[in-house]
Scaffold this motif. Structure first.
Motif, PDB file in Angstrom:
ATOM      1  N   GLY A 141      -9.712  28.041   0.817  1.00 11.00           N
ATOM      2  CA  GLY A 141      -9.138  28.659   1.939  1.00 11.00           C
ATOM      3  C   GLY A 141      -9.214  28.052   3.332  1.00 11.00           C
ATOM      4  O   GLY A 141      -8.782  26.759   3.454  1.00 11.00           O
ATOM      5  N   GLN A 142      -9.667  28.734   4.377  1.00 10.18           N
ATOM      6  CA  GLN A 142      -9.520  28.395   5.767  1.00 10.18           C
ATOM      7  C   GLN A 142      -8.153  28.129   6.342  1.00 10.18           C
ATOM      8  O   GLN A 142      -7.114  28.792   6.183  1.00 10.18           O
ATOM      9  N   TRP A 143      -7.638  26.817   6.412  1.00 12.23           N
ATOM     10  CA  TRP A 143      -6.284  26.425   6.750  1.00 12.23           C
ATOM     11  C   TRP A 143      -5.269  26.569   5.583  1.00 12.23           C
ATOM     12  O   TRP A 143      -3.947  26.350   5.890  1.00 12.23           O
ATOM     13  N   VAL A 144      -6.098  26.481   4.430  1.00 11.18           N
ATOM     14  CA  VAL A 144      -5.286  26.419   3.308  1.00 11.18           C
ATOM     15  C   VAL A 144      -4.857  28.135   2.585  1.00 11.18           C
ATOM     16  O   VAL A 144      -5.857  28.709   2.556  1.00 11.18           O
ATOM     17  N   ASP A 145      -3.618  28.410   2.617  1.00 13.47           N
ATOM     18  CA  ASP A 145      -3.476  29.809   1.971  1.00 13.47           C
ATOM     19  C   ASP A 145      -3.992  30.101   0.510  1.00 13.47           C
ATOM     20  O   ASP A 145      -4.105  28.963  -0.287  1.00 13.47           O
ATOM     21  N   GLY A 146      -4.444  31.261   0.216  1.00 12.09           N
ATOM     22  CA  GLY A 146      -4.920  31.368  -0.938  1.00 12.09           C
ATOM     23  C   GLY A 146      -6.114  31.054  -1.262  1.00 12.09           C
ATOM     24  O   GLY A 146      -7.009  30.576  -0.529  1.00 12.09           O
ATOM     25  N   ILE A 250      -5.220  43.375 -13.124  1.00  7.49           N
ATOM     26  CA  ILE A 250      -6.253  42.590 -13.028  1.00  7.49           C
ATOM     27  C   ILE A 250      -6.030  41.247 -13.228  1.00  7.49           C
ATOM     28  O   ILE A 250      -4.890  40.835 -13.511  1.00  7.49           O
ATOM     29  N   VAL A 251      -6.848  40.178 -12.628  1.00 10.32           N
ATOM     30  CA  VAL A 251      -6.434  38.698 -12.591  1.00 10.32           C
ATOM     31  C   VAL A 251      -7.713  37.940 -12.744  1.00 10.32           C
ATOM     32  O   VAL A 251      -8.722  38.564 -12.247  1.00 10.32           O
ATOM     33  N   ASN A 252      -7.698  36.806 -13.254  1.00  7.08           N
ATOM     34  CA  ASN A 252      -8.618  35.782 -13.187  1.00  7.08           C
ATOM     35  C   ASN A 252      -9.058  35.331 -11.800  1.00  7.08           C
ATOM     36  O   ASN A 252      -8.127  35.231 -11.179  1.00  7.08           O
ATOM     37  N   TYR A 253     -10.132  35.316 -11.413  1.00  9.37           N
ATOM     38  CA  TYR A 253     -10.448  35.084  -9.998  1.00  9.37           C
ATOM     39  C   TYR A 253      -9.782  33.642  -9.526  1.00  9.37           C
ATOM     40  O   TYR A 253      -9.713  33.470  -8.255  1.00  9.37           O
ATOM     41  N   LYS A 254      -9.428  32.736 -10.537  1.00  8.77           N
ATOM     42  CA  LYS A 254      -8.938  31.487 -10.080  1.00  8.77           C
ATOM     43  C   LYS A 254      -7.639  31.578 -10.187  1.00  8.77           C
ATOM     44  O   LYS A 254      -6.928  30.280  -9.604  1.00  8.77           O
ATOM     45  N   LYS A 255      -6.813  32.707 -10.450  1.00 13.55           N
ATOM     46  CA  LYS A 255      -5.446  32.634 -10.620  1.00 13.55           C
ATOM     47  C   LYS A 255      -4.762  33.558  -9.753  1.00 13.55           C
ATOM     48  O   LYS A 255      -3.644  34.138 -10.207  1.00 13.55           O
ATOM     49  N   ARG A 256      -5.319  33.987  -8.653  1.00 13.31           N
ATOM     50  CA  ARG A 256      -4.606  35.234  -7.901  1.00 13.31           C
ATOM     51  C   ARG A 256      -3.093  34.675  -7.164  1.00 13.31           C
ATOM     52  O   ARG A 256      -2.203  35.281  -7.474  1.00 13.31           O
ATOM     53  N   ARG A 257      -3.040  33.391  -6.845  1.00 13.74           N
ATOM     54  CA  ARG A 257      -1.957  32.683  -6.009  1.00 13.74           C
ATOM     55  C   ARG A 257      -0.814  32.820  -7.250  1.00 13.74           C
ATOM     56  O   ARG A 257       0.349  33.027  -7.133  1.00 13.74           O
TER      57      ARG A 257
END
Length: 302
Positions: A141-146, A250-257
């Motif tokens: 995150g921070q300056w990187v989206d998602g 529902i989604v895997n915590y690493k695959k939201r984007r």
């Protein structure tokens, strides 16, 4: 020459030094042998990591105890001085002591483990290493989206587990609920719009419904929790501008984007294929023109 060697070996300081060297070699050879021959057979990587960390820490404790025993005859007159100095050191190093206590809590309390995605001390990322004093995190995150890595490695004091909430995105339940909102114009085919969103949710995220439900039931056996809706679900509300549909899934915590991209792609194609029966809504503004004014000018009579 022989007398010099005997005198050298009988020197108390030399004897203590030799004892220390021999004891250190024995202690660390035994610990390394245990790590190499015993701990490598532990299948779970997290338990193997914890065992190695604890054994190394135990080695340091044994080293300190051994040094204390060897030089115990020289510590009698320093008891009071060491007590006062110890109190001062404890006050000056309270943050380090709190971090060590945090490490013990992390290792045995199940706060998080290597590989978990956490938010700790306001920093979100994946845990790379859990040291005695600090936890190393690869930040997202921070300056990187998602939820993508930004490349910054952050060291966070373990004492933060006592100061702030610890958010674990991948603990006992490695899934998250996420949702997207779709605005639809008034006058569209509302049933068709709902059907498009439901089908997109099933096609993209439906395969996780059963797996996440099983994980949830495991949590229910461990904690007091209610039943959870893990199947994709669509709800709607009507506001002043449009009908807003919400797709919850529902989604895997690493695959939201990645999941959101796939959902929006399918929904866009399906809506365009309705040939206008379903239309996306957008904010519109109407500019009101100023009305025309008629001005009548009369001449004053002479």
């Amino acid at each position: 020459m022989e007398d010099q060697i005997k005198f050298f070996l009988l020197e108390p300081t030399i004897q203590k030094t030799l004892v220390i060297i021999v004891c250190l070699v024995i202690i660390w050879l035994v610990i390394k042998a245990i790590q190499r021959n015993l701990f490598t057979k532990i299948k779970d990587s997290d338990n193997r990591y914890r065992a190695k960390k604890f054994s190394s820490f135990f080695g340091y404790i044994l080293t300190i105890l051994m040094l204390t025993i060897v030089f115990s005859d020289q510590l009698g007159g320093l008891t009071v001085a060491l007590g006062v100095a110890g109190a001062g050191i404890a006050f000056a190093m309270q943050e380090i002591i709190a971090s060590f206590a945090g490490w013990v809590a992390i290792m045995f309390g199940g706060f998080y483990k290597i590989g978990d995605r956490v938010q700790l001390g306001g920093i979100k990322g994946d845990v790379m290493d859990i040291g005695v004093i600090r936890t190393t995190i690869m930040e997202t995150g921070q300056w990187v989206d998602g939820d993508l890595y930004n490349g910054r490695i952050v060291l966070i004091a373990n004492s933060f587990v006592f100061k702030e909430p610890v958010f674990n995105y991948s603990g006992d339940f490695p899934f998250l609920w996420d949702e997207i909102k779709i605005p639809i114009q008034y006058g569209s085919d509302y049933d068709l719009a709902k059907e498009i969103l439901e089908q997109a949710g099933k096609d993209v995220a439906g395969d996780l419904s059963q797996l996440s439900l099983e994980k949830w039931k495991t949590l229910q056996n461990k904690y007091r929790l209610e039943e959870a809706q893990t199947d994709p679900m669509v709800s709607l509300i009507a506001n002043d501008n449009w009908v807003e549909y919400t797709l919850r899934y529902i989604v895997n915590y690493k695959k939201r984007r990645i999941t959101k991209t796939a959902l929006f792609t399918q929904i866009l194609k399906k809506v365009e294929a309705t040939n206008g029966h379903v239309k996306f809504a957008s904010a519109t503004f109407q500019l009101v023109e100023t009305p025309d004014f008629k001005v009548k000018i009369t001449k004053d009579e002479q």
